[in-house]
Design an enzyme around this catalytic site. Sequence first.
Site: not given
Length: 289
Positions: A93-95, A196
């Site tokens: 998904e593009w956030i 991380d």
Amino acid sequence: MERVIQHALLQLGDSSNLRSIRSVEGGDINQAAYVETEENAYFVKTNQNVPRHFFRVEAKGLKEIEASQSIAVPKVYYYDEPVRGSKGALVMEWIEGASTKDTKRRLGEQVALLHSSYGDKFGYEEDSFMGLLPQPNDWYEDWIDYYHDGRLVPQFNMAKERHYLPEDRKQRLLKLMERLPNWIDSSVQPSLLHGDLWGGNWMAGPEGKPYLIDPSVLYGDRCFELAFTELFGGFSKEFYEGYKEILPIPDHYSESKAVYQLFYLLAHLNLFGEMYGTHVDRILKRYVD
């Protein structure tokens, strides 16, 4: 890249026309792109020089964090398992968004909620990665055993092979590894950790909603994660205030923090070379000498 992206989009069921492919930040290890079709917008990573499970284990980690219902992550649409030499992709998904005045506090609260998701054992069920460094994993009953065998020993062996362990550093590191119970609490619960969590691995989405990205998931002492957030900066006092609203900081943290930071510094030593050697030596001298 376009051919790989088109193949991935077909696999996930988006056969509409491509409108745009644009390189974006996030490509230190992989090539990264904003991809727009007539149906949707995506964030896509591609790489051709990674082990076959490289994208799968990242996707699995994102889904595991999502399942904890603690903090948002980008939705995973598709990933390849490329054979060596072929290029694969991870489609998410593009956030897009920007921080608001309470984003960093919310981030701290939600990371604490993530750490409130517990497993039965320490470690993880399959090997993962720290950047491009392989991270061997297995399940352990005891946290100190996992931190010693699963985290420090592989970095020690790698540093030795790469000639980053002069004799005094090697001997101090061996002594510290023998004495881990002096500073690490073996009675901790196995919290779900991002693995991380530095300042570049979270972002703000719509209405300032915090998202975690690029995980290297494991179950372990939550202080291991907190120690890394303090190593290179990137987290504000609001983050820690929000965290402590949900979970108090354990008493043993002040003693274990630098011992946990040692793992990440060894990983950076193996990735980037002797520029991190003095940081490793400082911790070793503090605890061993």
